[in-house]
Motif scaffolding. Structure first.
Motif, PDB file in Angstrom:
ATOM      1  N   PRO A 172       0.800  -1.228   0.000  1.00  0.00           N
ATOM      2  CA  PRO A 172       0.000   0.000   0.000  1.00  0.00           C
ATOM      3  C   PRO A 172       0.831   1.275   0.000  1.00  0.00           C
ATOM      4  CG  PRO A 172      -0.029  -1.009   2.169  1.00  0.00           C
ATOM      5  CD  PRO A 172       0.660  -1.977   1.254  1.00  0.00           C
ATOM      6  N   VAL A 173       2.072   1.185   0.446  1.00  0.00           N
ATOM      7  CA  VAL A 173       2.956   2.351   0.472  1.00  0.00           C
ATOM      8  C   VAL A 173       4.227   1.992  -0.278  1.00  0.00           C
ATOM      9  CG1 VAL A 173       4.218   3.978   1.929  1.00  0.00           C
ATOM     10  CG2 VAL A 173       2.008   3.081   2.676  1.00  0.00           C
ATOM     11  N   GLY A 174       4.570   2.772  -1.284  1.00  0.00           N
ATOM     12  CA  GLY A 174       5.719   2.446  -2.122  1.00  0.00           C
ATOM     13  C   GLY A 174       7.053   2.685  -1.438  1.00  0.00           C
ATOM     14  N   ASP A 175       8.074   2.047  -1.967  1.00  0.00           N
ATOM     15  CA  ASP A 175       9.439   2.227  -1.479  1.00  0.00           C
ATOM     16  C   ASP A 175      10.083   3.427  -2.155  1.00  0.00           C
ATOM     17  OD1 ASP A 175       9.271  -0.176  -0.014  1.00  0.00           O
ATOM     18  OD2 ASP A 175       9.820  -1.327  -1.794  1.00  0.00           O
ATOM     19  N   PRO A 176      11.028   4.068  -1.486  1.00  0.00           N
ATOM     20  CA  PRO A 176      11.803   5.093  -2.193  1.00  0.00           C
ATOM     21  C   PRO A 176      12.657   4.444  -3.280  1.00  0.00           C
ATOM     22  CG  PRO A 176      12.751   4.649  -0.037  1.00  0.00           C
ATOM     23  CD  PRO A 176      11.455   3.895  -0.097  1.00  0.00           C
ATOM     24  N   PRO A 177      13.047   5.192  -4.299  1.00  0.00           N
ATOM     25  CA  PRO A 177      13.846   4.620  -5.395  1.00  0.00           C
ATOM     26  C   PRO A 177      15.092   3.897  -4.873  1.00  0.00           C
ATOM     27  CG  PRO A 177      13.102   6.794  -5.992  1.00  0.00           C
ATOM     28  CD  PRO A 177      12.722   6.601  -4.556  1.00  0.00           C
ATOM     29  N   PHE A 178      15.432   2.779  -5.512  1.00  0.00           N
ATOM     30  CA  PHE A 178      16.549   1.965  -5.039  1.00  0.00           C
ATOM     31  C   PHE A 178      17.723   1.970  -6.005  1.00  0.00           C
ATOM     32  CE2 PHE A 178      14.518  -0.884  -7.955  1.00  0.00           C
ATOM     33  CZ  PHE A 178      15.521  -1.704  -8.445  1.00  0.00           C
ATOM     34  N   ARG A 179      17.557   2.541  -7.201  1.00  0.00           N
ATOM     35  CA  ARG A 179      18.601   2.458  -8.226  1.00  0.00           C
ATOM     36  C   ARG A 179      18.988   3.865  -8.680  1.00  0.00           C
ATOM     37  NH1 ARG A 179      18.583   2.143 -13.842  1.00  0.00           N
ATOM     38  NH2 ARG A 179      20.288   0.929 -14.740  1.00  0.00           N
ATOM     39  N   ARG A 180      20.284   4.179  -8.544  1.00  0.00           N
ATOM     40  CA  ARG A 180      20.757   5.515  -8.902  1.00  0.00           C
ATOM     41  C   ARG A 180      22.207   5.434  -9.395  1.00  0.00           C
ATOM     42  NH1 ARG A 180      17.296   9.516  -7.297  1.00  0.00           N
ATOM     43  NH2 ARG A 180      15.874   9.095  -5.560  1.00  0.00           N
ATOM     44  N   TRP A 181      22.729   6.598  -9.807  1.00  0.00           N
ATOM     45  CA  TRP A 181      24.154   6.682 -10.135  1.00  0.00           C
ATOM     46  C   TRP A 181      24.976   6.388  -8.881  1.00  0.00           C
ATOM     47  CZ3 TRP A 181      25.636   7.299 -15.081  1.00  0.00           C
ATOM     48  CH2 TRP A 181      24.769   7.899 -15.986  1.00  0.00           C
ATOM     49  N   ILE A 182      25.950   5.490  -8.982  1.00  0.00           N
ATOM     50  CA  ILE A 182      26.835   5.143  -7.874  1.00  0.00           C
ATOM     51  C   ILE A 182      28.171   5.848  -8.102  1.00  0.00           C
ATOM     52  CG2 ILE A 182      27.911   3.273  -6.583  1.00  0.00           C
ATOM     53  CD1 ILE A 182      24.819   3.272  -6.527  1.00  0.00           C
ATOM     54  N   LEU A 183      28.640   6.590  -7.085  1.00  0.00           N
ATOM     55  CA  LEU A 183      29.840   7.416  -7.233  1.00  0.00           C
ATOM     56  C   LEU A 183      30.791   7.194  -6.072  1.00  0.00           C
ATOM     57  CD1 LEU A 183      27.829  10.593  -8.193  1.00  0.00           C
ATOM     58  CD2 LEU A 183      29.430   9.436  -9.740  1.00  0.00           C
ATOM     59  N   PRO A 188      27.013   1.447 -18.989  1.00  0.00           N
ATOM     60  CA  PRO A 188      25.569   1.198 -18.966  1.00  0.00           C
ATOM     61  C   PRO A 188      25.250  -0.160 -18.373  1.00  0.00           C
ATOM     62  CG  PRO A 188      26.254   2.104 -21.080  1.00  0.00           C
ATOM     63  CD  PRO A 188      27.511   1.756 -20.336  1.00  0.00           C
ATOM     64  N   GLU A 189      24.022  -0.285 -17.908  1.00  0.00           N
ATOM     65  CA  GLU A 189      23.609  -1.523 -17.243  1.00  0.00           C
ATOM     66  C   GLU A 189      23.610  -2.684 -18.234  1.00  0.00           C
ATOM     67  OE1 GLU A 189      20.075  -3.073 -14.292  1.00  0.00           O
ATOM     68  OE2 GLU A 189      19.580  -1.635 -15.849  1.00  0.00           O
ATOM     69  N   PRO A 190      24.251  -3.798 -17.880  1.00  0.00           N
ATOM     70  CA  PRO A 190      24.209  -4.983 -18.739  1.00  0.00           C
ATOM     71  C   PRO A 190      22.852  -5.663 -18.652  1.00  0.00           C
ATOM     72  CG  PRO A 190      25.393  -5.477 -16.722  1.00  0.00           C
ATOM     73  CD  PRO A 190      25.071  -4.010 -16.680  1.00  0.00           C
ATOM     74  N   PHE A 240      28.232   4.048 -12.595  1.00  0.00           N
ATOM     75  CA  PHE A 240      27.227   3.215 -13.263  1.00  0.00           C
ATOM     76  C   PHE A 240      25.931   3.369 -12.490  1.00  0.00           C
ATOM     77  CE2 PHE A 240      29.001   0.746  -9.881  1.00  0.00           C
ATOM     78  CZ  PHE A 240      28.027  -0.135  -9.442  1.00  0.00           C
ATOM     79  N   LEU A 241      24.857   2.888 -13.037  1.00  0.00           N
ATOM     80  CA  LEU A 241      23.562   2.929 -12.368  1.00  0.00           C
ATOM     81  C   LEU A 241      23.276   1.565 -11.774  1.00  0.00           C
ATOM     82  CD1 LEU A 241      22.133   5.075 -15.127  1.00  0.00           C
ATOM     83  CD2 LEU A 241      21.517   5.578 -12.758  1.00  0.00           C
ATOM     84  N   ALA A 290      25.260   8.352  -3.766  1.00  0.00           N
ATOM     85  CA  ALA A 290      24.353   8.219  -4.903  1.00  0.00           C
ATOM     86  C   ALA A 290      23.989   9.606  -5.411  1.00  0.00           C
ATOM     87  CB  ALA A 290      23.095   7.459  -4.497  1.00  0.00           C
ATOM     88  N   ALA A 291      23.660   9.677  -6.691  1.00  0.00           N
ATOM     89  CA  ALA A 291      23.262  10.937  -7.313  1.00  0.00           C
ATOM     90  C   ALA A 291      21.758  10.930  -7.576  1.00  0.00           C
ATOM     91  CB  ALA A 291      24.020  11.151  -8.622  1.00  0.00           C
ATOM     92  N   PRO A 292      21.130  12.093  -7.617  1.00  0.00           N
ATOM     93  CA  PRO A 292      19.694  12.149  -7.925  1.00  0.00           C
ATOM     94  C   PRO A 292      19.435  11.815  -9.386  1.00  0.00           C
ATOM     95  CG  PRO A 292      20.617  14.357  -7.866  1.00  0.00           C
ATOM     96  CD  PRO A 292      21.710  13.434  -7.415  1.00  0.00           C
TER      97      PRO A 292
END
Length: 533
Positions: free
Chosen positions: A175-186, A222-224, A300-301, A320-322
């Motif tokens: 019922p309640v979504g998760d915050p985004p889990f995939r971003r630019w990793i630095l 880029p993501e494989p 990479f993301l 992580a980057a926005p």
């Protein structure tokens, strides 16, 4: 599809508590003589406990440590509480689809079957074929908590019913979504060395990439995957998604939209400048981690928490980057983490087969995951074994946080991580997040972005068998052609001056017919009314 925002963990808990109905251990069941009794078990008078078979894939990482979900302590506790024994049947890891299809060639189906959306035409076609039971009319009596969940959430009701409002499956519900889990990793050390801030726009990224190139580092991998060349976090800047999506009620196909040409122009420019690794079409995911950890690629993301924990163990501080914008403040409408309440993970779609030996018991067991008691058990594990109270707060103990498996694997061994149940937000109960304040903070760093929604995301509706078959025929040709051409456009093997010709070829392969089919399915989906309206 209505647009939802991620809600803070505290509010999520309040909301969820209000939605759930307590089940306790008193379950109404029908005995063999037709009378109804309230008891903790579906149990014959001679004391024998009802046994059901359940075909469901065993999560790959957990399969290294357990042979069956019969060893899963949350399921063991649920069986004990309900008095219903489950014998889990698992396909070989990596052969789930093949073995799923073989089920229907045998003499008798298991009582409960997960992965049901992979039936030819989808789970509703399985219901129309008489292979999966239509459970609509039995839900109020034997699965009242699931029924309540369905009928109190308009979006979930649409997602979980066919065009006639019939129900065949139990779906994971969040019922309640998760915050985004995939971003630019630095790598924070590399950012400091390059004197770069965390990038927020394409211009920021390109300035950082130039500095990485000057140090002999390939900037971006880029993501494989089986369809390389599509990066949603970059495509989304032009308000497009890969394949089909909805734009103000109109179905579109991303790979033929003008914005997709703009995306390809960016990727081609990056490839020509050397920003993108030349190996991106052939590399494996584990190799990407190694290249990043050893400083051979700059970014990479990927999953924020998994990379944070891995790099922390290696002594590499990461951030992580926005989501990337063309300009500061740009509104984005593609957020792929803002898709709920229905959970489409393979183990989260469970049906009762035509050969089920005790339908009422199967309904009772599957309903348990939507009760307050069952949801607590499945999301957290067993009190005392996996978690303890600290005041009024649950905290995981060493069984979850310090074990031979790892916290990710422990979620499948001690809890029900993906399945037909009411699922709580992962920031509340996922051990991988809660074991490290740094990991949790990294996940929440950009979570409250007010300019991100999922307005473009197509809801999960299904067409009828004939329509689905025709759609699949078109998709096979179109996707194959698009995937080949995307890589050619990015690498320069095909000049982007030929984009219009490429679009005409997509049309010649039947994409407009496919769009019309998707539009029909979407319109039917949106026209559904919840029971009682």
């Amino acid at each position: 599809m209505k647009i939802k925002k991620w809600i803070a963990a505290g509010l999520a808990t309040i909301m969820m508590t209000g939605m759930l109905t307590g089940c306790g251990k008193n379950i109404d069941v029908t005995k063999e003589d037709g009378t109804v009794q309230s008891d903790t078990a579906t149990q014959a008078e001679d004391g024998e406990i009802t046994t059901l078979t359940w075909w469901v894939p065993l999560e790959g990482s957990a399969s290294k440590f357990i042979q069956s979900y019969n060893e899963n302590t949350a399921y063991q506790e649920a069986m004990k509480r309900l008095g219903i024994q489950i014998e889990f049947i698992h396909p070989a890891v990596g052969q789930e689809k093949e073995e799923f299809n073989l089920l229907f060639l045998g003499d008798k189906l298991p009582d409960i079957i997960s992965y049901a959306q992979f039936y030819t035409g989808g789970e509703f076609q399985g219901m129309r074929d008489g292979v999966f039971l239509d459970i609509t009319d039995q839900l109020p009596e034997y699965a009242p908590d699931y029924y309540k969940t369905l009928t109190e959430d308009e979006e979930f009701y649409r997602e979980a019913t066919d065009e006639n409002g019939r129900v065949t499956a139990f779906y994971g519900y969040k019922p309640v979504g998760d915050p985004p889990f995939r971003r630019w990793i630095l790598n924070e050390n590399l950012l400091a060395e390059l004197e770069c801030e965390i990038p927020e726009t394409v211009n920021d990224l390109e300035a950082m990439f130039d500095k990485m190139l000057a140090k002999g580092i390939t900037p971006y991998m880029p993501e494989p995957g089986d369809r390389p060349g599509y990066e949603q976090q970059l495509m989304g800047m032009w308000d497009i998604l890969r394949d089909f999506y909805v734009d103000n009620g109109k179905i579109k196909f991303g790979q033929m939209e003008p914005g997709f040409k703009s995306y390809l122009e960016l990727m081609n420019k990056w490839y020509e400048k050397g920003y993108i690794s030349k190996d991106f079409t052939s590399i494996e995911a584990t190799e990407v981690n190694t290249l990043f950890d050893t400083g051979k690629i700059g970014t990479f993301l990927g999953p924020i928490v998994a990379n944070y924990n891995r790099c922390e163990a290696l002594g590499i501080p990461v951030t992580a980057a926005p989501y990337t914008r063309l300009e500061p403040g740009q509104k984005l409408h593609w957020n792929d983490c803002d898709i709920w309440p229905k959970m489409n993970y393979n183990a989260s779609v469970a049906v009762i087969s035509k050969d089920c030996s005790n339908v009422q018991a199967a309904l009772t067991f599957l309903n348990y995951g939507y009760t307050q008691e069952g949801a607590e058990l499945y999301n957290w594990g067993v009190e005392g074994l996996n978690w303890d109270w600290q005041g009024d707060k649950r905290v995981y103990n060493d069984t979850m946080l310090e074990n031979e498996f790892g916290t990710e694997e422990a979620s499948y061994i001690y809890k029900v991580h993906f399945g037909p149940l009411l699922t709580w937000p992962d920031i509340e109960c996922h051990a991988n997040l809660l074991k490290s304040e740094g990991a949790l903070n990294s996940r929440l760093q950009w979570a409250d972005d007010p300019d991100v929604d999922s307005a473009l995301q197509l809801p999960p509706f299904q067409l009828n068998d004939e329509e689905q078959q025709r759609l699949g025929e078109i998709e096979n040709e179109v996707f194959t052609y698009c995937d080949e051409m995307v890589l050619k456009f990015i690498t320069g093997a095909e000049p982007l001056e030929n984009f219009d010709q490429y679009v005409e070829t997509i049309k010649s392969l039947g994409i407009e017919e496919a769009i019309a089919l998707e539009q029909k399915g979407y319109d039917t989906y949106m026209s559904k009314k919840v029971i009682g309206e």
